[in-house]
Enzyme design. Structure first.
Site, PDB file in Angstrom:
ATOM      1  N   LEU A  84     -61.796  33.539  15.175  1.00  0.00           N
ATOM      2  CA  LEU A  84     -62.327  33.434  13.818  1.00  0.00           C
ATOM      3  C   LEU A  84     -62.342  34.831  13.204  1.00  0.00           C
ATOM      4  O   LEU A  84     -63.104  35.700  13.653  1.00  0.00           O
ATOM      5  CB  LEU A  84     -63.748  32.863  13.814  1.00  0.00           C
ATOM      6  CG  LEU A  84     -63.961  31.390  14.168  1.00  0.00           C
ATOM      7  CD1 LEU A  84     -63.667  31.116  15.637  1.00  0.00           C
ATOM      8  CD2 LEU A  84     -65.403  30.990  13.861  1.00  0.00           C
ATOM      9  N   GLY A 171     -66.843  37.589  12.412  1.00  0.00           N
ATOM     10  CA  GLY A 171     -65.704  37.746  13.308  1.00  0.00           C
ATOM     11  C   GLY A 171     -66.061  37.390  14.738  1.00  0.00           C
ATOM     12  O   GLY A 171     -67.004  37.952  15.296  1.00  0.00           O
ATOM     13  N   SER A 172     -65.338  36.469  15.351  1.00  0.00           N
ATOM     14  CA  SER A 172     -65.764  35.987  16.655  1.00  0.00           C
ATOM     15  C   SER A 172     -64.670  35.132  17.291  1.00  0.00           C
ATOM     16  O   SER A 172     -63.522  35.136  16.858  1.00  0.00           O
ATOM     17  CB  SER A 172     -67.056  35.176  16.503  1.00  0.00           C
ATOM     18  OG  SER A 172     -66.892  34.202  15.481  1.00  0.00           O
ATOM     19  N   ARG A 173     -65.086  34.364  18.313  1.00  0.00           N
ATOM     20  CA  ARG A 173     -64.152  33.504  19.039  1.00  0.00           C
ATOM     21  C   ARG A 173     -64.909  32.287  19.571  1.00  0.00           C
ATOM     22  O   ARG A 173     -66.091  32.379  19.916  1.00  0.00           O
ATOM     23  CB  ARG A 173     -63.552  34.309  20.195  1.00  0.00           C
ATOM     24  CG  ARG A 173     -62.789  33.499  21.245  1.00  0.00           C
ATOM     25  CD  ARG A 173     -62.186  34.429  22.265  1.00  0.00           C
ATOM     26  NE  ARG A 173     -61.661  33.710  23.423  1.00  0.00           N
ATOM     27  CZ  ARG A 173     -60.809  34.220  24.301  1.00  0.00           C
ATOM     28  NH1 ARG A 173     -60.376  35.459  24.146  1.00  0.00           N
ATOM     29  NH2 ARG A 173     -60.386  33.518  25.327  1.00  0.00           N
TER      30      ARG A 173
END
Length: 220
Positions: A84, A171-173
């Site tokens: 993301l 911002g990530s996963r």
């Protein structure tokens, strides 16, 4: 919109008014831009939730970065990873309908979420959902910029497929761990939408959907 958007947006909006009043309107431009950014970042659009039997939907918006067989908790699993970026919707949704059986928060690093090491080493929230005859584990993984993971459900809570369950800021996963029998419906490089894109089909029902990030069903 997520409530955080109003908090940040109105805060910077108020700061813009104060700065513009005390100095010059030009000095208020950065605050106005930040207010607009936060209002946009915390958007929370409705989605069409798939009604396909055995469908596992994406827990977040973003780009598929990995579809692989991995070893987890002593068993082979199919792992689908989604990155993301700061430009994606960051609201997270449950991949399946069922009951939340376990939630485990793991402290860790803040490696770039694009790195494969982030799956094991980064700070993350690990959620196990059981329902529809299957068990799915999904992880909210912090990234280089992400510093807060939000999860709004508890152990024993019932969730619907595609239901909102939290978010990761900036911002990530997200990783989804499935039984090895699951048939992936996406490939590396595909763009998916949280709650709307079918990323896998359980029990060999993949032929019902076909390849690609499919979106079908009724709005929820």
């Amino acid at each position: 919109m997520v409530s955080d958007g109003y908090y940040y947006g109105l805060g910077f909006g108020a700061a813009a008014l104060i700065v513009g009043w005390l100095t010059s309107p030009l000095w208020a431009v950065p605050e106005v831009l930040l207010a607009c950014f936060f209002l946009w970042f915390f958007r929370d659009p409705d989605r069409d939730i798939p009604a396909v039997a055995g469908a596992i939907v994406s827990p977040g918006d973003g780009k598929v970065t990995d579809v692989a067989r991995v070893r987890a908790s002593g068993a082979d699993k199919l792992r689908i990873s989604i990155f993301l970026s700061v430009f994606d919707v960051h609201v997270n949704r449950s991949p399946i309908g069922g009951v939340i059986r376990d939630i485990r928060y793991q402290r860790g690093k803040f490696i770039n979420a694009m790195s494969t090491d982030s799956a094991a080493e980064n700070e993350q929230n690990i959620v196990t959902v059981e329902g529809e005859g299957i068990t799915v584990i999904f992880k909210q993984i912090a990234g280089l910029l992400a510093r807060r993971i939000v999860f709004t459900k508890g152990v024993g809570d019932s969730v619907g497929r595609g239901e909102r369950v939290g978010l990761i800021k900036f911002g990530s996963r997200v990783d989804v761990l499935l039984d090895i029998s699951a048939v992936p419906q996406v490939k590396v490089g595909d763009r998916v939408r949280g709650g709307a894109s079918v990323i896998a089909i359980e029990s060999g029902l993949g032929a019902l959907v076909g390849a690609g990030a499919v979106e079908v069903g009724a709005r929820r």
